[in-house]
Design an enzyme around this catalytic site. Structure first.
Site, PDB file in Angstrom:
ATOM      1  N   GLU A   1     -79.717  40.648 -19.618  1.00  0.00           N
ATOM      2  CA  GLU A   1     -79.187  39.391 -19.068  1.00  0.00           C
ATOM      3  C   GLU A   1     -78.378  38.563 -20.065  1.00  0.00           C
ATOM      4  O   GLU A   1     -78.548  37.345 -20.146  1.00  0.00           O
ATOM      5  CB  GLU A   1     -80.338  38.535 -18.519  1.00  0.00           C
ATOM      6  CG  GLU A   1     -81.101  39.214 -17.403  1.00  0.00           C
ATOM      7  CD  GLU A   1     -82.266  38.376 -16.895  1.00  0.00           C
ATOM      8  OE1 GLU A   1     -82.363  38.211 -15.675  1.00  0.00           O
ATOM      9  OE2 GLU A   1     -83.088  37.903 -17.703  1.00  0.00           O
TER      10      GLU A   1
HETATM   11  C1  TNX Z   1     -86.254  39.003 -15.445  1.00  0.00           C
HETATM   12  S1  TNX Z   1     -86.728  41.754 -16.525  1.00  0.00           S
HETATM   13  C2  TNX Z   1     -86.283  39.021 -16.830  1.00  0.00           C
HETATM   14  C3  TNX Z   1     -87.201  38.123 -17.535  1.00  0.00           C
HETATM   15  C4  TNX Z   1     -87.940  37.219 -16.604  1.00  0.00           C
HETATM   16  C5  TNX Z   1     -88.385  37.974 -15.378  1.00  0.00           C
HETATM   17  C6  TNX Z   1     -89.218  37.176 -14.451  1.00  0.00           C
HETATM   18  C7  TNX Z   1     -85.859  41.210 -17.601  1.00  0.00           C
HETATM   19  C8  TNX Z   1     -85.365  42.190 -18.524  1.00  0.00           C
HETATM   20  N1  TNX Z   1     -85.577  39.900 -17.621  1.00  0.00           N
HETATM   21  O1  TNX Z   1     -86.491  37.383 -18.489  1.00  0.00           O
HETATM   22  O2  TNX Z   1     -89.041  36.694 -17.266  1.00  0.00           O
HETATM   23  O3  TNX Z   1     -87.251  38.436 -14.713  1.00  0.00           O
HETATM   24  O4  TNX Z   1     -89.731  37.952 -13.411  1.00  0.00           O
END
Ligand code: TNX
Length: 641
Positions: free
Chosen positions: A356
């Site tokens: 992300e």
């Molecule tokens: C997505 S999964 C994220 C996390 C959050 C999560 C909450 C991922 C690699 N990144 O930063 O905590 O969703 O469900």
């Protein structure tokens, strides 16, 4: 709340320890454990139909050489509930002993690493394996074959019988993980250790620790001699650990209160790693970047292109932060951080995050990953990253943790070049998701309505063009935006982690939801006795275990008769048949407080005062009726003159 919950469990445990001192053994478990109940399901297991093995006060744990640490661990597990001495010896095995047999050729063929055999009969219980890890996994199987009361931290009457059986077992995948996010809300060292101790029951062998994020930085980094840019690394925890995921970006509070703050010293971290190692668990530390880095950008102004520190942000927002891929200071920082973490981590992996990074820009993202990979390699570690990092060319053996199926094409391209995959598909492995829309904690973006153990069981990691050997294993991540402390972490974890554990361990062909659901039924009682929180799914017919010590009395029979487990929200009822032709309802009171995040688990049974007509020995019966069934136990009341 969690303190009082634990205290109550301990208090009940203490009460349990005041039984009729020399009374003969008496409690009856309503479900006698057997190989057909094991979690995860073993490769091969058969009851032999012979007389059972019994642990007695004369039992020894025979463990020579490299088996010794596992022997010590097993004896320590068994001593509190049994009250037996259970010496660990390197002598010759005798009748009634538990034998840990370590040596070449002892594991199922081709599975020397973690395979084991277990043979129990009236003479002994023998676990054999080629590695201490294999013995340890066999110990978890033996543990599940004992009555659930073996999990009590204080003495309970036996008998401590184990069904006569043979088990031959080994894992499908080598990497069987759970991830704790200690960044959004902190867990103490003691909580992480307890979490490990419970996960290993299900043969989990990898703990992925998500140590840093936008909200907080939780691992101390010391300022090195070689510090060209004069970064104040101590600020990472001094400043960066003050944050947490208190609320959503729109201000809506998250969880049952503010996120828990805290950080690990390097000693703390080393303690977690050592504890994990003693349980044959590999720690995979994650320092996330280039996104998810606001706490670092708040602690170290020079990481920002304008040299100005970012404000800490205690919302759950992500995707807005980035390290500067075009600044040498960034790579000075990552070198310092990763080298200190690597030095404290005996396991082969360093997790670099990579998820992300929405404001980094694609070219900058690639630059960042390309600069990081050689740093990781120079530290002798194998990189792990979330699936986004498959955008870059990865070295052979690099591990891609797949959380979104969207980018499988890129993942497959890297797999063709020698990368391996750990599967963490969000909709079926994310332990932070609500079980159902009314769950008091949890997020719901990845799994929306039905997110119980069955959804987390009904998926297959080898898919989307992957082959069996491409997949290193499975990890179930527990993100902590809504979690405040260990009991809440456990509530979201169990029983769903067991689904992930079985997918990672058991042969694909052995997986069957109906059978798994039936096996889960006895788990609640065991977790209750162990003091582990869980969500008592309404889809499971949870079983009950009762303990009623034999009693000696001069006056009337009065007070506490025993305890039982019933992971249900409707109060159970109980009836006592005194053995003199009379009976009466008994009082049932919760020994552990109930709440939306803690099912009442342990119950205390009290009798109204009952006067026996004559001195003598009476066979009394306790019957408890819970929302999921009826259970009965017998005990002896000796009435003296
Ligand atoms: C997505 S999964 C994220 C996390 C959050 C999560 C909450 C991922 C690699 N990144 O930063 O905590 O969703 O469900």
């Amino acid at each position: 709340m969690r303190k009082s919950w634990r205290t109550a469990v301990i208090a009940v445990a203490v009460l349990l320890s005041i039984p009729a001192a020399a009374a003969p053994a008496s409690p009856v478990a309503t479900v006698v454990p057997g190989v057909e109940r094991l979690l995860p399901k073993p490769v091969e297991a058969k009851a032999s139909g012979r007389a059972p093995f019994t642990i007695t006060e004369d039992t020894r744990v025979v463990a020579r050489g490299g088996a010794r640490p596992v022997g010590d661990y097993l004896a320590a597990l068994l001593r509190p509930a049994t009250g037996y001495r259970l010496p660990v010896t390197s002598g010759h095995p005798g009748r009634g002993d538990i034998v840990l047999d370590l040596g070449r050729g002892k594991a199922p063929e081709g599975h020397g690493g973690e395979g084991y055999r277990l043979v129990t009969d009236e003479r002994s219980a023998t676990i054999s394996a080629e590695t201490p890890a294999g013995l340890f996994l066999g110990v978890q199987t033996l543990r599940q074959l004992l009555p659930a009361w073996v999990e009590s931290r204080v003495r309970v009457d036996g008998p401590w019988r184990v069904q006569a059986a043979t088990v031959s077992d080994y894992p499908r995948f080598a990497y069987r993980g759970v991830m704790l996010d200690v960044a959004r809300s902190y867990l103490s060292v003691a909580e992480v250790k307890r979490y490990i101790d419970n996960a290993v029951r299900f043969k989990i062998n990898t703990l992925h620790l998500h140590l840093t994020d936008d909200q907080a930085w939780r691992i101390a980094i010391s300022t090195p001699q070689d510090n060209p840019s004069g970064l104040d690394y101590e600020a990472l925890t001094r400043v960066g650990s003050q944050g947490g995921s208190d609320r959503l970006g729109n201000g809506t509070p998250l969880g049952t209160g503010p996120a828990i703050r805290g950080s690990y010293t390097q000693r703390d971290y080393a303690e977690i790693v050592a504890h994990a190692k003693s349980r044959f668990v590999t720690v995979v530390p994650e320092i996330d970047g280039p996104g998810h880095t606001n706490a670092a950008l708040a602690a170290l102004p020079r990481l920002n292109p304008d040299g100005v520190a970012k404000p800490m942000n205690n919302t759950a927002d992500v995707g807005y932060s980035t390290l500067d891929a075009n600044s040498e200071i960034t790579y000075e920082f990552t070198r310092t951080v990763y080298s200190q973490i690597a030095a404290l981590t005996p396991g082969p992996y360093l997790h670099i995050g990579g998820d992300e990074a929405h404001v980094t820009g694609h070219e900058n993202y690639l630059t960042y990953i390309r600069r990081l990979l050689p740093q990781v390699a120079a530290l002798g570690k194998t990189p792990v990253g979330w699936n986004e990092y498959a955008d870059a060319d990865l070295p052979p053996g690099a591990v891609i943790q797949v959380w979104r199926a969207a980018s499988m094409e890129k993942v497959l391209r890297q797999v063709a070049r020698g990368a391996k995959v750990v599967m963490s598909p969000a909709p079926t492995t994310y332990l932070d998701q609500k079980y159902e829309p009314s769950s008091p904690i949890g997020l719901s973006w990845a799994c929306r309505n039905a997110c119980d153990f069955d959804t987390y069981y009904n998926w297959e990691p080898v898919r989307d063009g992957l082959t069996e050997s491409d997949v290193l294993g499975v990890t179930a991540p527990l993100w902590s935006e809504t979690i405040r402390g260990l009991p809440q972490a456990e509530w979201l974890t169990y029983p769903r982690l067991v689904s992930a554990a079985e997918i990672a361990w058991s042969p694909r062909s052995a997986r069957d939801l109906t059978d798994f659901t039936a096996r889960l039924a006895t788990l609640g009682s065991r977790l209750t006795i162990a003091g582990v929180n869980f969500r008592p799914s309404p889809a499971i017919a949870w079983t009950t275990d009762i303990t009623t010590p034999d009693r000696h009395t001069r006056g009337p029979l009065r007070g506490e008769i025993g305890h039982f487990t019933a992971p249900a929200t409707t109060p159970p009822t109980a009836t006592l048949t005194y053995g003199d032709g009379t009976s009466s309802p008994a009082t049932v009171s919760p020994a552990t407080p109930a709440g939306p995040l803690a099912a009442p688990g342990l119950w205390t049974v009290t009798t109204p005062d009952h006067r026996y007509p004559h001195p003598g020995s009476y066979r009394a019966t306790l019957t408890v009726t819970t929302p999921t069934g009826t259970a009965t136990t017998h005990f002896t009341v000796t009435v003296r003159r």
